[in-house]
Design a protein around this motif. Structure first.
Motif, short mmCIF file in Angstrom:
data_model
loop_
_atom_site.label_atom_id
_atom_site.label_comp_id
_atom_site.label_asym_id
_atom_site.label_seq_id
_atom_site.Cartn_x
_atom_site.Cartn_y
_atom_site.Cartn_z
N ALA A 16 0.83 -1.21 0.00
CA ALA A 16 0.00 0.00 0.00
C ALA A 16 0.86 1.26 0.00
N ARG A 17 2.13 1.15 0.39
CA ARG A 17 2.98 2.36 0.49
C ARG A 17 4.03 2.43 -0.62
N ARG A 18 4.24 1.28 -1.31
CA ARG A 18 5.41 1.16 -2.21
C ARG A 18 5.43 2.25 -3.29
N HIS A 49 13.46 -7.78 8.36
CA HIS A 49 13.89 -6.40 8.67
C HIS A 49 13.30 -5.91 9.98
N ARG A 50 12.02 -6.19 10.18
CA ARG A 50 11.34 -5.69 11.38
C ARG A 50 12.01 -6.25 12.64
N LYS A 51 12.43 -7.53 12.56
CA LYS A 51 13.10 -8.15 13.72
C LYS A 51 14.38 -7.43 14.09
N PRO A 111 -3.58 2.02 5.70
CA PRO A 111 -4.27 1.04 4.85
C PRO A 111 -3.51 -0.26 4.64
N ARG A 112 -4.25 -1.31 4.31
CA ARG A 112 -3.69 -2.60 3.91
C ARG A 112 -4.21 -2.91 2.52
N LEU A 113 -3.35 -3.43 1.63
CA LEU A 113 -3.81 -3.94 0.34
C LEU A 113 -4.23 -5.38 0.58
N ARG A 152 0.44 -6.04 13.29
CA ARG A 152 1.88 -6.34 13.28
C ARG A 152 2.66 -5.16 12.72
N ARG A 153 2.01 -4.24 12.00
CA ARG A 153 2.74 -3.13 11.39
C ARG A 153 2.74 -1.89 12.28
N PHE A 154 2.29 -2.02 13.53
CA PHE A 154 2.32 -0.92 14.50
C PHE A 154 3.67 -0.18 14.39
N CYS A 155 3.61 1.16 14.46
CA CYS A 155 4.81 1.99 14.27
C CYS A 155 5.98 1.51 15.12
N VAL A 156 7.09 1.22 14.45
CA VAL A 156 8.26 0.70 15.19
C VAL A 156 8.93 1.81 16.01
#
Ligand code: HEM
Length: 445
Positions: free
Chosen positions: A90-92, A115-117, A322-324, A383-387
């Motif tokens: 959705a952001r790409r 990456h998130r890890k 948003p989520r695609l 899971r995409r909560f702001c890091v």
């Protein structure tokens, strides 16, 4: 006969399908896009009044987007993070030219998680707490340069502070020559890279635009090369050393290669610098119009934390997450097709009376009890909560305290500032105009 029957049947099926899709304005996508750019957030409030808690908006050139405005529906969207909801996709289109192909913002699936890890540990509350004194020192240094006795835009000054925090504490750069070069380059990179002419330039036109030096895209590429040269050089230099408490130092031992680390550093800049500065601008825009709130600050720590959270509730900086959809989603009695976007419209979720009692009231006390409200989502969810949420909250508390200890701020105009769309954020329309006077004597902590 058969063909008449078939077409009646087709019409019925298509009407049934339509009724499975949330309602929304019928205007052509181009007109809806223009209305969004000219009149958001008012347009969303009008859609909410007319269509209820779930509605569909169409933007030219993109799949339709379904917005939800209750905490319960938002949670259902965030749950798709487990099985095919793609926040990265959705952001790409808007971000990849800036953040590269290896960014936690734009990746999905396994590569996103890899990456998130690596980004989670250096940005946890306990780790970022170690930046407290450095943030305070950076803020104090910048506040000392603010004009006294005449109006200025606080958001721009806050951006100087949050930029410095990214350069010194995230990139770990202290060499004065490089710091001052980045101070000039990074705002220009973000401005040019975020402009419509660059962000919306179709792929097939990028090659030709790059070859004409006067195009905004060619300018953007020159800025990106200049920033990358500094970052790659810094990454290679640091590989030879050990440790470092800055985020770069912590990413070096994680198995990410140089390009991946460069992409994540730019990601943290893009995601973390303007957002936090805008949150701070809103904090002052609100507080300066509420003397009873200001009176209790900055000495009462739990109250300061609650004020920051309440500001982010009544004036969330990022308006959507948003989520695609990878597969159809049943939501609020409708069925959203795969390939569409779905996401909360955060300012309205924050006014959901089922989640917040008297949502129109500014009441920091609602956050004092310490329990988390699931309807509070200025940092998104799932899971995409702001890091960077813990770093952002720390920055806001520390910087507000530093300002209030040193200066008395007033708003030249007591009328609240309207909300203005600026990329993915809603900013105060006048960027929080204030007048500063020295507090004598300055308060100490
Ligand atoms: C007040 C300041 C901030 C606000 C309001 C904010 C808000 C958000 C929101 C709404 C999202 C999307 C979450 C979702 O899709 O569910 C997000 C994602 C993200 N934010 Fe923040 N943010 C802030 C500060 C920061 C800071 C300081 C950093 C880092 C230095 C940061 C880094 C990120 C990153 C990397 C993501 C993508 C996470 C992922 O997709 O896994 N943000 N932020």
């Amino acid at each position: 006969m058969v063909s008449v029957y078939t077409s009646v049947y087709d019409v019925r099926i298509s009407t049934w399908r339509q009724s499975m899709i949330p309602p929304g304005p019928k205007l052509p996508a181009l007109v809806q896009t223009a209305r969004f750019m000219a009149a958001a957030p008012g347009a969303f409030e009008a859609y909410h009044r007319r269509y209820g808690p779930i509605f569909t908006v169409r933007y030219a050139g993109f799949p339709p987007e379904v917005y939800v405005t209750t905490a319960e529906l938002a949670e259902q969207v965030y749950r798709t993070d487990q099985d095919g909801g793609q926040a990265g996709a959705a952001r790409r289109d808007f971000l990849q030219h800036l953040v590269g192909a290896h960014s936690v913002l734009t990746l999905d699936g396994e590569s996103w998680w890899r990456h998130r890890k690596t980004l989670n540990p250096p940005l946890r509350a306990k780790q970022v707490a170690g930046y407290h004194d450095e943030i305070a020192a950076i803020a104090a240094e910048k506040i000392a340069t603010w004009p006294l006795g005449r109006p200025f835009a606080l958001r721009d000054r806050m951006q100087e502070i949050t930029l410095e925090i990214i350069i010194r504490l995230v990139f770990g750069i202290s060499d004065t020559g490089r710091v001052s070069r980045l101070r000039a380059l990074l705002p220009a990179l973000i401005r040019t890279g975020g402009s419509m002419q660059v962000a919306m330039l179709p792929d097939r036109l990028r090659g030709p635009a790059a070859r004409v030096p006067i195009t905004p895209y060619a300018k953007f590429l020159r800025l990106r090369t200049a920033v990358d040269t500094i970052l790659f050089d810094e990454i290679r230099r640091r590989r030879g050393t050990t440790g470092g408490t800055d985020v770069l130092g912590r990413l070096l031992g994680t198995g990410l290669d140089d390009q991946e680390i460069r992409d994540e550093l730019i990601t943290l800049l893009i995601a973390g610098h303007e957002t936090t500065a805008t949150g701070l601008a809103w904090a002052f825009e609100r507080m300066l119009r509420m003397p009873e709130v200001l009176e209790r600050l900055p000495d009462d720590d739990p109250y300061l934390d609650a004020v920051v959270k309440e500001v982010l509730r009544v004036r969330p900086v990022v308006y959507e997450a948003p989520r695609l959809l990878g597969s159809p989603l049943r939501l609020g009695g409708y069925e959203i097709p795969a390939g569409w976007y779905a996401g909360p419209y955060i300012p309205l979720v924050h006014r959901d009376p089922a989640a917040f009692a008297e949502p129109g009231e500014f009441r920091p006390e609602r956050f004092l009890a310490g329990h988390q409200n699931r309807g509070w989502m200025p940092f998104g969810g799932g899971r995409r909560f702001c890091v960077g949420a813990q770093l952002a909250l720390l920055e806001m508390r520390v910087i507000i305290r530093e300002v209030l200890c040193r200066l008395e701020l007033t708003a030249p105009d007591q009328a609240p500032e309207a909300r203005r769309l600026a990329n993915v954020t809603l900013a105060p329309a006048r960027l929080t105009r204030v007048i500063a006077r020295a507090r004598t004597p300055a308060r100490t902590e």
